[in-house]
Design an enzyme around this catalytic site. Sequence first.
Site, mmCIF file in Angstrom:
data_model
loop_
_atom_site.group_PDB
_atom_site.id
_atom_site.type_symbol
_atom_site.label_atom_id
_atom_site.label_comp_id
_atom_site.label_asym_id
_atom_site.label_seq_id
_atom_site.Cartn_x
_atom_site.Cartn_y
_atom_site.Cartn_z
ATOM 1 N N LYS A 103 0.824 -1.204 0.000
ATOM 2 C CA LYS A 103 0.000 0.000 0.000
ATOM 3 C C LYS A 103 0.862 1.260 0.000
ATOM 4 O O LYS A 103 0.612 2.208 -0.751
ATOM 5 C CB LYS A 103 -0.924 -0.003 1.225
ATOM 6 C CG LYS A 103 -1.662 1.302 1.475
ATOM 7 C CD LYS A 103 -2.544 1.715 0.311
ATOM 8 C CE LYS A 103 -3.349 2.961 0.670
ATOM 9 N NZ LYS A 103 -4.116 3.468 -0.475
ATOM 10 N N CYS A 158 -3.202 11.247 1.806
ATOM 11 C CA CYS A 158 -2.539 9.945 1.650
ATOM 12 C C CYS A 158 -1.106 10.095 1.164
ATOM 13 O O CYS A 158 -0.174 9.656 1.820
ATOM 14 C CB CYS A 158 -3.329 9.060 0.691
ATOM 15 S SG CYS A 158 -4.961 8.602 1.307
#
Length: 313
Positions: A103, A158
Amino acid sequence: YELCEYLEYGNKLVILRSTVAPGTTELIKNLIEKETGLVEGRDFYLVFAPERVAQGVGISESRKFPQMVGAFSDQSYEKAKTFFDAFVPECIQLEPREAEFGKLMTNMYRYVTFALANEFYMIGAEQNVDIHKVIAAANKGYSRMALPLPGPNVGGPCLFKDGKFLLETVQYDELIRNSFTINEGMPQFLFNHIMKENEKRPANNKIEKIGILGATFKADCDDTRNSLSFKFAKICKRNGIAYDMFDPYIIHVDNVWPTDQVGDYDAFIVMTPHTQFKKFYEDHISKTKDVLIVDAWKFLDASKKTKHGIFYT
């Protein structure tokens, strides 16, 4: 601890989705087993299965991409796979730490490539080279090249924070650290260009007020987290330049278009390429004279005719 109480009923599947530092899933597993005496893979099932979707299209993209599933046991993987098979095309089995890295790697791949595009934009602007044109030419028909276009507002909640999970212990961190420096430096770089233009203007026509178009970190959304628009505003304030910020999606920012006061601004910068800004430019800003436009995205039609997205109306 509420989760631990819930798991005592047995046979529960726990799926972690949020981006975390490597080792977090293992930490949670150890905590649960210590507090409850339950055994992962037998009494409860824990996996790390990160989302890899873009802001605003999460539902549609959830059905589009393979799902990484970091599991401590085959039993936990099969439980999670049964759940995800209902809406993803494929599941990929990994260990939890591998999925955590997967991720982070996904997000930092985008952040680093944006930094490369932005660095080339800065170099191109100094050497009078149209980097948008170069990127389009280099990408076209060449499968080993997929560089994104540059932009002054790269990050968001993010991409900005995720690389920091990797910087605490790793020795070779220059690539990620330099990516932060480049992307976070775009507002200052563009402000410096505005000031260079200011030096060319006569004393009675200096740039004294800038309209900042966009407060969110991404076009056509309402999320302002880690938006570099606010950094640009601070740079203006620190240098004694007045500014107003406009965004149709944000209530606490002035979302009333200054249609009657466009002439009060000496420059506009497109920090976020909201769709509405195209019409606002064509209907109002373009009808003014001698207003500096800074559009590193080359989002506006008029910007596409320039080398760097910096021009006068």
